[in-house]
Design a protein around this motif. Structure first.
Motif, mmCIF file in Angstrom:
data_model
loop_
_atom_site.group_PDB
_atom_site.id
_atom_site.type_symbol
_atom_site.label_atom_id
_atom_site.label_comp_id
_atom_site.label_asym_id
_atom_site.label_seq_id
_atom_site.Cartn_x
_atom_site.Cartn_y
_atom_site.Cartn_z
ATOM 1 N N SER A 301 0.869 -1.144 0.197
ATOM 2 C CA SER A 301 0.017 -0.411 0.025
ATOM 3 C C SER A 301 0.470 1.314 0.005
ATOM 4 O O SER A 301 0.445 2.314 -0.149
ATOM 5 N N HIS A 302 2.494 1.093 0.649
ATOM 6 C CA HIS A 302 2.920 1.892 -0.012
ATOM 7 C C HIS A 302 3.678 3.269 -0.721
ATOM 8 O O HIS A 302 4.934 3.112 -1.268
ATOM 9 N N ALA A 303 3.647 1.770 -1.693
ATOM 10 C CA ALA A 303 4.277 2.147 -2.954
ATOM 11 C C ALA A 303 4.030 3.034 -3.838
ATOM 12 O O ALA A 303 2.565 4.231 -3.661
ATOM 13 N N GLY A 304 4.781 4.349 -4.690
ATOM 14 C CA GLY A 304 5.039 5.245 -4.820
ATOM 15 C C GLY A 304 5.666 6.310 -6.112
ATOM 16 O O GLY A 304 5.474 4.729 -6.751
ATOM 17 N N PHE A 305 5.920 7.087 -6.398
ATOM 18 C CA PHE A 305 6.250 7.826 -7.694
ATOM 19 C C PHE A 305 7.849 6.563 -7.896
ATOM 20 O O PHE A 305 8.142 6.777 -8.506
ATOM 21 N N GLY A 306 7.976 6.696 -6.368
ATOM 22 C CA GLY A 306 9.943 5.870 -6.776
ATOM 23 C C GLY A 306 9.348 4.211 -7.170
ATOM 24 O O GLY A 306 9.946 4.325 -7.677
ATOM 25 N N ALA A 307 7.970 3.775 -7.291
ATOM 26 C CA ALA A 307 8.408 2.471 -7.518
ATOM 27 C C ALA A 307 8.162 2.194 -9.283
ATOM 28 O O ALA A 307 8.838 1.429 -10.119
ATOM 29 N N PHE A 308 7.544 4.167 -10.026
ATOM 30 C CA PHE A 308 7.171 3.853 -11.352
ATOM 31 C C PHE A 308 8.551 3.908 -11.586
ATOM 32 O O PHE A 308 8.733 3.531 -12.747
ATOM 33 N N LEU A 309 9.627 5.059 -10.937
ATOM 34 C CA LEU A 309 10.515 5.285 -11.183
ATOM 35 C C LEU A 309 11.617 3.861 -12.089
ATOM 36 O O LEU A 309 11.761 4.121 -12.993
ATOM 37 N N LEU A 310 11.633 3.384 -10.619
ATOM 38 C CA LEU A 310 12.782 2.193 -10.379
ATOM 39 C C LEU A 310 12.359 1.432 -11.680
ATOM 40 O O LEU A 310 12.981 0.381 -12.740
ATOM 41 N N LEU A 311 10.891 1.336 -11.885
ATOM 42 C CA LEU A 311 9.608 0.228 -12.927
ATOM 43 C C LEU A 311 10.560 0.713 -14.190
ATOM 44 O O LEU A 311 11.254 -0.148 -15.496
ATOM 45 N N GLY A 312 10.338 2.311 -14.933
ATOM 46 C CA GLY A 312 10.647 2.771 -16.143
ATOM 47 C C GLY A 312 12.855 2.718 -16.445
ATOM 48 O O GLY A 312 12.423 1.935 -17.452
ATOM 49 N N LEU A 313 12.718 3.007 -15.109
ATOM 50 C CA LEU A 313 14.573 2.168 -15.020
ATOM 51 C C LEU A 313 14.612 0.812 -15.724
ATOM 52 O O LEU A 313 16.095 0.947 -16.612
ATOM 53 N N LEU A 314 13.781 0.177 -15.198
ATOM 54 C CA LEU A 314 14.588 -0.914 -15.250
ATOM 55 C C LEU A 314 13.846 -1.396 -17.025
ATOM 56 O O LEU A 314 14.418 -2.428 -17.589
ATOM 57 N N THR A 315 12.928 -1.160 -17.175
ATOM 58 C CA THR A 315 12.207 -1.190 -18.517
ATOM 59 C C THR A 315 13.498 -0.585 -19.824
ATOM 60 O O THR A 315 13.911 -1.440 -20.651
ATOM 61 N N ILE A 316 14.317 0.245 -19.307
ATOM 62 C CA ILE A 316 14.770 1.042 -20.100
ATOM 63 C C ILE A 316 16.890 0.544 -20.529
ATOM 64 O O ILE A 316 17.185 0.036 -20.901
ATOM 65 N N GLY A 317 16.971 -0.291 -18.979
ATOM 66 C CA GLY A 317 17.985 -0.755 -18.550
ATOM 67 C C GLY A 317 18.152 -2.536 -19.827
ATOM 68 O O GLY A 317 18.535 -2.807 -20.314
ATOM 69 N N LEU A 318 16.760 -3.471 -19.563
ATOM 70 C CA LEU A 318 16.802 -4.918 -20.288
ATOM 71 C C LEU A 318 16.349 -4.490 -21.286
ATOM 72 O O LEU A 318 16.864 -5.038 -22.388
ATOM 73 N N SER A 319 15.718 -3.316 -21.539
ATOM 74 C CA SER A 319 15.651 -2.722 -23.539
ATOM 75 C C SER A 319 17.039 -2.510 -24.038
ATOM 76 O O SER A 319 17.422 -3.030 -25.394
ATOM 77 N N ALA A 320 17.519 -1.868 -23.162
ATOM 78 C CA ALA A 320 19.155 -1.526 -24.175
ATOM 79 C C ALA A 320 20.131 -2.609 -23.814
ATOM 80 O O ALA A 320 20.964 -3.204 -24.406
ATOM 81 N N THR A 321 20.018 -3.480 -22.688
ATOM 82 C CA THR A 321 20.473 -4.430 -23.152
ATOM 83 C C THR A 321 20.026 -5.803 -24.074
ATOM 84 O O THR A 321 21.012 -6.204 -24.353
ATOM 85 N N ALA A 322 18.874 -5.648 -23.861
ATOM 86 C CA ALA A 322 18.328 -7.046 -25.111
ATOM 87 C C ALA A 322 19.281 -6.139 -26.666
ATOM 88 O O ALA A 322 19.817 -7.020 -27.540
ATOM 89 N N ALA A 323 18.735 -4.781 -26.903
ATOM 90 C CA ALA A 323 18.955 -4.458 -28.426
ATOM 91 C C ALA A 323 21.335 -4.134 -28.367
ATOM 92 O O ALA A 323 21.245 -5.061 -29.537
ATOM 93 N N ALA A 324 21.610 -3.905 -27.138
ATOM 94 C CA ALA A 324 22.811 -4.574 -27.309
ATOM 95 C C ALA A 324 23.279 -6.256 -28.157
ATOM 96 O O ALA A 324 24.336 -6.427 -29.124
ATOM 97 N N TRP A 325 22.292 -7.358 -27.422
ATOM 98 C CA TRP A 325 22.539 -8.867 -27.286
ATOM 99 C C TRP A 325 22.448 -8.581 -29.049
ATOM 100 O O TRP A 325 22.944 -9.335 -29.346
ATOM 101 N N LEU A 326 21.316 -8.026 -29.362
ATOM 102 C CA LEU A 326 20.746 -8.640 -31.019
ATOM 103 C C LEU A 326 21.615 -7.852 -31.555
ATOM 104 O O LEU A 326 21.432 -8.366 -32.501
ATOM 105 N N LEU A 327 21.978 -6.146 -31.545
ATOM 106 C CA LEU A 327 22.891 -6.574 -32.447
ATOM 107 C C LEU A 327 24.409 -6.573 -32.914
ATOM 108 O O LEU A 327 24.679 -7.004 -34.147
#
Length: 343
Positions: A301-327
């Motif tokens: 119940s205490h999830a706030g803006f920080g959780a969404f920020l972490l999710l955004g950073l996680l998505t960006i990091g995973l996408s960049a890692t996948a793109a580098a691996w695919l390339l």
């Protein structure tokens, strides 16, 4: 004639070698024109594209004709027109030389007209049968035309029809209203999605087996495998997401989804390289990982803006890692192909 995929692989290898200073600039300039499609290649591609477009428009015209004139046509006139069109297409394909593109376009039209004939029979003689039976019979009738054409696009239609029939059958078995209800809210949808995932993987294995054993019958190219890989990735992703979004986390289903995606990644990286299939599997895996992280971070119940920020950073990091691996994987494959080594 060199295929477009082969030309792209050679161009990529030349660009990588130039970047690594493994080949001089004048060597790249001398070899590059031979990797570009010439006027004959473009004319060949344009002929095939216009022929496919014309066949698609003619099939659409047949369907629209019957839809517009349905009330004015007697039932035997409907059957006779469709049977006549089917016979003309078959006769045209039979009179053309083997491997002719016009003959293959006629056979593709025959596949579509056969389905229209089944639909007209179902409309005239109402039997209460479900739509999955129409698509299943259509797929069976389309298979002999694909065997006669010996071309991959005809098998794509068979794959689409068979999987639509299978998905519709599963929705009827669960007693839901439609295919979207099956995937988004029907009781027992995870077990059915697991069954559909297994069916897609089995079709993919069968496709590769037929491609290795019977390429002359039309089991060639990448598009058929990509279609089935996209279907398997979609089912695996939805299976994993469904196990996460339920009130009780289903670890077994989530593990099976991860196993299926891992098997797809390993197969298309090590045995039958295809960057498109790898991208689809990577995307499904990223969605599952981000959804799992969202469940952990947003469950309290205490999830706030920080959780969404972490999710955004996680998505960006995973996408960049996948793109580098695919390339990197694509460059390694292109370099091996240009050197004549097994990819």
């Amino acid at each position: 004639m060199q295929s477009m995929q082969d030309r792209r692989a050679v161009r990529q290898a030349l660009a990588d070698w130039r970047e690594q200073h493994a080949i001089a600039a004048d060597g790249v300039a001398a070899a590059w024109p031979r990797a570009e499609p010439d006027a004959a290649a473009w004319r060949h591609w344009l002929d095939r594209a216009l022929l496919a477009l014309g066949a698609a428009l003619l099939c659409a015209g047949v369907i629209v004709f019957f839809a517009f004139n349905w009330q004015d046509l007697h039932k035997f006139a409907r059957f006779g027109l469709l049977a006549g069109a089917l016979s003309l297409l078959a006769a045209f394909a039979w009179l053309r030389p083997g491997g002719d593109m016009a003959a293959r376009a006629a056979l593709c039209g025959a596949q579509v007209v056969a389905g229209v004939l089944l639909a007209v029979i179902g409309q005239v003689y109402q039997s209460g049968a479900d739509a999955w039976q129409l698509f299943a019979l259509w797929a069976l009738l389309a298979a002999p035309w694909a065997l006669a054409a010996r071309a991959a696009p005809h098998w794509w239609l068979v794959l689409v029809l068979a999987n639509v029939a299978l998905l519709r059958y599963c929705s009827v078995r669960l007693g839901v209203g439609g295919m979207f209800d099956l995937l988004f809210g029907a009781a027992g949808e995870r077990g059915t999605t697991l069954f559909l995932l297994a069916a897609a993987l089995a079709q993919l294995a069968l496709w590769f087996a037929l491609r290795a054993a019977l390429p002359a019958l039309g089991f060639r190219g990448l598009a058929g495998a990509r279609m089935l890989a996209a279907l398997a990735c979609a089912y695996a992703g939805w299976l994993g997401i469904g196990s996460l979004l339920d009130s009780r986390f289903d670890a077994a289903m989530f593990g099976l989804a991860l196993l299926a995606l891992g098997a797809l990644l390993a197969w298309f990286r090590l045995r039958a390289f295809d960057v498109v299939a790898l991208s689809l599997a990577s995307f499904a895996l990223i969605v599952m990982v981000v959804t799992a992280a969202a469940r952990v971070l947003l469950d309290g119940s205490h999830a706030g803006f920080g959780a969404f920020l972490l999710l955004g950073l996680l998505t960006i990091g995973l996408s960049a890692t996948a793109a580098a691996w695919l390339l990197r994987a694509q460059r390694q494959h292109d370099a091996a192909f240009a050197q004549g080594e097994p990819a």
